[in-house]
Write a protein that holds these residues in place. Structure first.
Motif, mmCIF file in Angstrom:
data_model
loop_
_atom_site.group_PDB
_atom_site.id
_atom_site.type_symbol
_atom_site.label_atom_id
_atom_site.label_comp_id
_atom_site.label_asym_id
_atom_site.label_seq_id
_atom_site.Cartn_x
_atom_site.Cartn_y
_atom_site.Cartn_z
ATOM 1 N N ASP A 95 -7.853 5.689 -8.238
ATOM 2 C CA ASP A 95 -6.491 5.455 -7.764
ATOM 3 C C ASP A 95 -6.467 5.238 -6.255
ATOM 4 O OD1 ASP A 95 -5.384 5.669 -10.278
ATOM 5 O OD2 ASP A 95 -4.851 7.786 -10.061
ATOM 6 N N TRP A 96 -7.235 6.047 -5.532
ATOM 7 C CA TRP A 96 -7.236 5.966 -4.066
ATOM 8 C C TRP A 96 -7.999 4.741 -3.585
ATOM 9 C CZ3 TRP A 96 -3.967 8.936 -1.475
ATOM 10 C CH2 TRP A 96 -3.451 10.055 -2.150
ATOM 11 N N VAL A 97 -9.091 4.408 -4.257
ATOM 12 C CA VAL A 97 -9.818 3.197 -3.903
ATOM 13 C C VAL A 97 -8.952 1.966 -4.174
ATOM 14 C CG1 VAL A 97 -11.830 1.762 -4.449
ATOM 15 C CG2 VAL A 97 -12.083 4.246 -4.246
ATOM 16 N N SER A 98 -8.197 2.006 -5.259
ATOM 17 C CA SER A 98 -7.291 0.891 -5.566
ATOM 18 C C SER A 98 -6.283 0.658 -4.442
ATOM 19 C CB SER A 98 -6.545 1.160 -6.874
ATOM 20 O OG SER A 98 -7.414 1.112 -7.987
ATOM 21 N N CYS A 99 -5.850 1.744 -3.823
ATOM 22 C CA CYS A 99 -4.885 1.621 -2.720
ATOM 23 C C CYS A 99 -5.485 0.916 -1.511
ATOM 24 C CB CYS A 99 -4.379 3.000 -2.299
ATOM 25 S SG CYS A 99 -3.289 3.786 -3.503
ATOM 26 N N ARG B 227 0.826 -1.205 0.000
ATOM 27 C CA ARG B 227 0.000 0.000 0.000
ATOM 28 C C ARG B 227 0.863 1.258 0.000
ATOM 29 N NH1 ARG B 227 -3.181 -0.920 4.154
ATOM 30 N NH2 ARG B 227 -4.822 -1.901 2.919
ATOM 31 N N MET B 228 1.950 1.257 0.755
ATOM 32 C CA MET B 228 2.835 2.419 0.769
ATOM 33 C C MET B 228 3.417 2.667 -0.622
ATOM 34 S SD MET B 228 2.721 3.800 3.739
ATOM 35 C CE MET B 228 4.100 4.940 3.605
ATOM 36 N N ASP B 229 3.784 1.602 -1.320
ATOM 37 C CA ASP B 229 4.315 1.736 -2.682
ATOM 38 C C ASP B 229 3.256 2.328 -3.616
ATOM 39 O OD1 ASP B 229 6.716 0.668 -1.878
ATOM 40 O OD2 ASP B 229 6.328 -1.337 -2.672
ATOM 41 N N MET B 230 2.016 1.865 -3.484
ATOM 42 C CA MET B 230 0.940 2.384 -4.333
ATOM 43 C C MET B 230 0.650 3.842 -4.019
ATOM 44 S SD MET B 230 -1.912 -0.635 -4.757
ATOM 45 C CE MET B 230 -2.772 0.380 -5.964
ATOM 46 N N LEU B 231 0.629 4.194 -2.744
ATOM 47 C CA LEU B 231 0.356 5.572 -2.348
ATOM 48 C C LEU B 231 1.416 6.520 -2.895
ATOM 49 C CD1 LEU B 231 -0.780 4.971 1.330
ATOM 50 C CD2 LEU B 231 -2.193 5.932 -0.497
ATOM 51 N N ALA B 232 2.655 6.062 -2.908
ATOM 52 C CA ALA B 232 3.731 6.902 -3.436
ATOM 53 C C ALA B 232 3.503 7.207 -4.909
ATOM 54 C CB ALA B 232 5.076 6.202 -3.237
ATOM 55 N N ARG B 233 2.861 6.273 -5.624
ATOM 56 C CA ARG B 233 2.624 6.475 -7.063
ATOM 57 C C ARG B 233 1.399 7.330 -7.342
ATOM 58 N NH1 ARG B 233 3.845 0.853 -7.092
ATOM 59 N NH2 ARG B 233 1.670 0.299 -7.520
ATOM 60 N N GLY C 25 -6.995 10.392 1.405
ATOM 61 C CA GLY C 25 -6.968 10.760 -0.012
ATOM 62 C C GLY C 25 -8.290 10.492 -0.690
ATOM 63 N N MET C 26 -8.928 9.374 -0.346
ATOM 64 C CA MET C 26 -10.215 9.031 -0.938
ATOM 65 C C MET C 26 -11.297 10.011 -0.501
ATOM 66 S SD MET C 26 -12.429 5.517 -0.539
ATOM 67 C CE MET C 26 -13.016 5.970 1.106
ATOM 68 N N PHE C 27 -11.335 10.336 0.786
ATOM 69 C CA PHE C 27 -12.388 11.217 1.302
ATOM 70 C C PHE C 27 -12.297 12.630 0.732
ATOM 71 C CE2 PHE C 27 -12.671 8.344 5.246
ATOM 72 C CZ PHE C 27 -13.730 7.631 4.694
ATOM 73 N N GLN C 28 -11.126 13.023 0.283
ATOM 74 C CA GLN C 28 -10.995 14.349 -0.330
ATOM 75 C C GLN C 28 -11.672 14.426 -1.701
ATOM 76 O OE1 GLN C 28 -6.828 15.337 -0.427
ATOM 77 N NE2 GLN C 28 -6.666 15.539 1.800
ATOM 78 N N LEU C 29 -11.930 13.259 -2.302
ATOM 79 C CA LEU C 29 -12.460 13.235 -3.671
ATOM 80 C C LEU C 29 -13.912 12.804 -3.758
ATOM 81 C CD1 LEU C 29 -9.366 11.666 -5.492
ATOM 82 C CD2 LEU C 29 -10.051 14.068 -5.430
ATOM 83 N N ILE C 30 -14.527 12.457 -2.642
ATOM 84 C CA ILE C 30 -15.935 12.065 -2.694
ATOM 85 C C ILE C 30 -16.807 13.259 -2.301
ATOM 86 C CG2 ILE C 30 -15.410 9.662 -2.199
ATOM 87 C CD1 ILE C 30 -16.345 10.134 0.659
ATOM 88 N N PRO C 31 -18.058 13.265 -2.752
ATOM 89 C CA PRO C 31 -18.955 14.366 -2.366
ATOM 90 C C PRO C 31 -19.116 14.415 -0.844
ATOM 91 C CG PRO C 31 -19.914 12.997 -4.106
ATOM 92 C CD PRO C 31 -18.708 12.273 -3.618
ATOM 93 N N ARG C 32 -19.417 15.603 -0.342
ATOM 94 C CA ARG C 32 -19.674 15.733 1.091
ATOM 95 C C ARG C 32 -20.908 14.901 1.451
ATOM 96 N NH1 ARG C 32 -18.331 19.131 5.172
ATOM 97 N NH2 ARG C 32 -17.087 20.440 3.775
ATOM 98 N N LEU C 33 -20.757 14.054 2.458
ATOM 99 C CA LEU C 33 -21.839 13.170 2.878
ATOM 100 C C LEU C 33 -22.163 13.406 4.343
ATOM 101 C CD1 LEU C 33 -20.487 9.826 1.327
ATOM 102 C CD2 LEU C 33 -22.420 11.161 0.458
ATOM 103 N N PRO C 34 -23.420 13.209 4.740
ATOM 104 C CA PRO C 34 -23.731 13.228 6.168
ATOM 105 C C PRO C 34 -22.853 12.199 6.890
ATOM 106 C CG PRO C 34 -25.739 13.181 4.864
ATOM 107 C CD PRO C 34 -24.608 12.958 3.910
ATOM 108 N N GLU C 35 -22.455 12.484 8.103
ATOM 109 C CA GLU C 35 -21.509 11.624 8.805
ATOM 110 C C GLU C 35 -22.028 10.198 8.962
ATOM 111 O OE1 GLU C 35 -17.932 10.676 10.052
ATOM 112 O OE2 GLU C 35 -18.498 12.687 9.365
#
Length: 214
Positions: free
Chosen positions: A90-94, A75-81, A145-155
């Protein structure tokens, strides 16, 4: 302690881990005693698990940690890429592929995916697993990283979808592992095929609109 005695101890510990993982995967953690693990591992000392690991909870954590280093490294290797990527896939793949790639590396048969599925159905052991997972620096980074790219959702919706996604990954991997073990997996199916399907489904899950709820 002599080196030969230390080596024998290490070999016994590894044998107990492999045996426990298989038995827990096949029968459930609750249904298998430490004594049964010791006997199945061919140990004359029925208290071998207690000697090497302590409690069953300690044994479960040791099995998880036996695999976590490989998954964490991948996962660290994927995140670096993918750092800075605007593509949600990309983030879901990680969050998916480090596990499926690790399972690929183990060959066949494997028991780890079914072991994890069994652990997640037990309240006590599930809590241990969650604590281990969220101590992972790479998992936290991937989720951020994933949460930065999804729409704002109720908690509450965000938590619900996080639980859905986790269960989807755990149980789909367990189902494929079981099919491989039983020889019922489709000929074209691979762990990469499974990973691609999971990434597709999870991206759809996180981008799905939220229906108004009463």
């Amino acid at each position: 302690m002599s080196s030969s005695k230390a080596d024998r101890g290490s070999e016994t510990r590894e044998l107990l881990l492999v045996t426990a993982e298989r038995l827990f995967a096949e029968h459930g953690v609750e249904a298998v005693s430490n004594r049964q693990v010791s006997e199945a591992a061919g140990q004359s000392n029925n208290f071998a698990v207690g000697y090497h690991f302590g409690s069953k909870e300690d044994l479960v954590v040791a099995i998880v940690r036996r695999h976590s280093e490989s998954i964490e490294r991948r996962r660290m290797d994927m995140l670096a890429r993918v750092t800075g990527s605007p593509d949600l896939r990309d983030w879901v793949s990680c969050l998916v592929r480090p596990t499926t790639e690790h399972l690929t590396s183990l060959g066949n048969p494997t028991w780890y995916a079914r072991f994890i599925a069994q652990v997640t159905t037990h309240p006590t052991y599930r809590k241990l697993l969650v604590n281990e997972a969220y101590s992972s620096r790479s998992l936290k980074q991937g989720l951020e990283g994933m949460f930065q790219l999804i729409p704002r959702l109720p908690e509450d919706v965000k938590q619900e979808r996080n639980d859905m996604g986790r269960l989807m990954v755990v149980h789909m991997c367990a189902e494929r592992e079981r099919a491989l073990h039983e020889g019922t997996a489709p000929p074209h199916s691979t762990w990469e095929f499974t990973a691609a399907g999971l990434v597709d489904a999870l991206v759809g899950l996180w981008l799905a609109p939220v229906t108004a709820r009463r």
